[in-house]
Design an enzyme around this catalytic site. Structure first.
Site, PDB file in Angstrom:
ATOM      1  N   GLY A 196       4.456 -10.219  -0.507  1.00  0.00           N
ATOM      2  CA  GLY A 196       5.461  -9.492  -1.261  1.00  0.00           C
ATOM      3  C   GLY A 196       5.267  -8.001  -1.242  1.00  0.00           C
ATOM      4  N   SER A 197       5.855  -7.372  -2.224  1.00  0.00           N
ATOM      5  CA  SER A 197       5.931  -5.923  -2.259  1.00  0.00           C
ATOM      6  C   SER A 197       4.860  -5.319  -3.149  1.00  0.00           C
ATOM      7  CB  SER A 197       7.312  -5.516  -2.765  1.00  0.00           C
ATOM      8  OG  SER A 197       7.434  -5.871  -4.124  1.00  0.00           O
ATOM      9  N   CYS A 198       4.962  -4.010  -3.276  1.00  0.00           N
ATOM     10  CA  CYS A 198       4.002  -3.270  -4.100  1.00  0.00           C
ATOM     11  C   CYS A 198       4.152  -3.579  -5.583  1.00  0.00           C
ATOM     12  CB  CYS A 198       4.129  -1.781  -3.855  1.00  0.00           C
ATOM     13  SG  CYS A 198       5.758  -1.127  -4.215  1.00  0.00           S
ATOM     14  N   SER A 199       5.211  -4.257  -5.971  1.00  0.00           N
ATOM     15  CA  SER A 199       5.396  -4.594  -7.379  1.00  0.00           C
ATOM     16  C   SER A 199       4.348  -5.588  -7.877  1.00  0.00           C
ATOM     17  CB  SER A 199       6.799  -5.144  -7.613  1.00  0.00           C
ATOM     18  OG  SER A 199       7.026  -6.241  -6.755  1.00  0.00           O
TER      19      SER A 199
END
Length: 143
Positions: free
Chosen positions: A62-65
């Protein structure tokens, strides 16, 4: 099983029950932050609590979140005690690093070779020490 070849991404020496999967996990949307439970319906650990456990996943997805999710889990105290993986993106470590500064809470992250990772049973107890990772298969729970 004793693993001596590993890299410390975030320091810490927890000892806890482990939950292991061969499937990558996205913390953004894949984890119920308030409960400390995996909620991704497509993940084989869906419904499993990771609170206070050593989470063994090959890598995060996934992302940096995901680092924000990890930070919120640290704030709430619903975080795993540690993460053991084959590959850890720098963003995975960001939440625990910031959490140690903001809340004085963190979680240990270590990476190991794929062959060592594949040998970890789905349920066991794992202990991180300064120079080893101990996998106690005798405490493996019956499924």
């Amino acid at each position: 099983m004793v693993i001596r070849d590993f890299k410390i991404i975030v320091a810490g020496n927890p000892a806890a029950e482990a939950v292991s999967s061969a499937t990558a996990l996205s913390f953004w949307g894949g984890v119920d932050v308030a409960a400390g439970r995996i909620q991704d319906v497509h993940h084989d650990l869906c419904g499993e609590s990771i609170r206070g456990k050593i989470l063994c996943i090959p890598c995060d997805r996934g992302s940096c979140s995901g680092s924000g999710v990890m930070l919120e889990m640290l704030r709430l105290g619903t975080n795993p005690a540690g993460i053991l993986c084959i590959e850890a993106e720098p963003v995975l470590a960001l939440g625990p690093v910031i959490g140690s500064r903001m809340y004085r809470r963190s979680l240990a992250i270590r990476t190991i070779a794929e062959e060592d990772f594949r040998a970890i049973p789905r349920r066991c107890r794992i202990t991180f020490t300064e120079d080893t990772i101990l996998v106690d298969e005798e405490n493996e729970e019956e499924e």
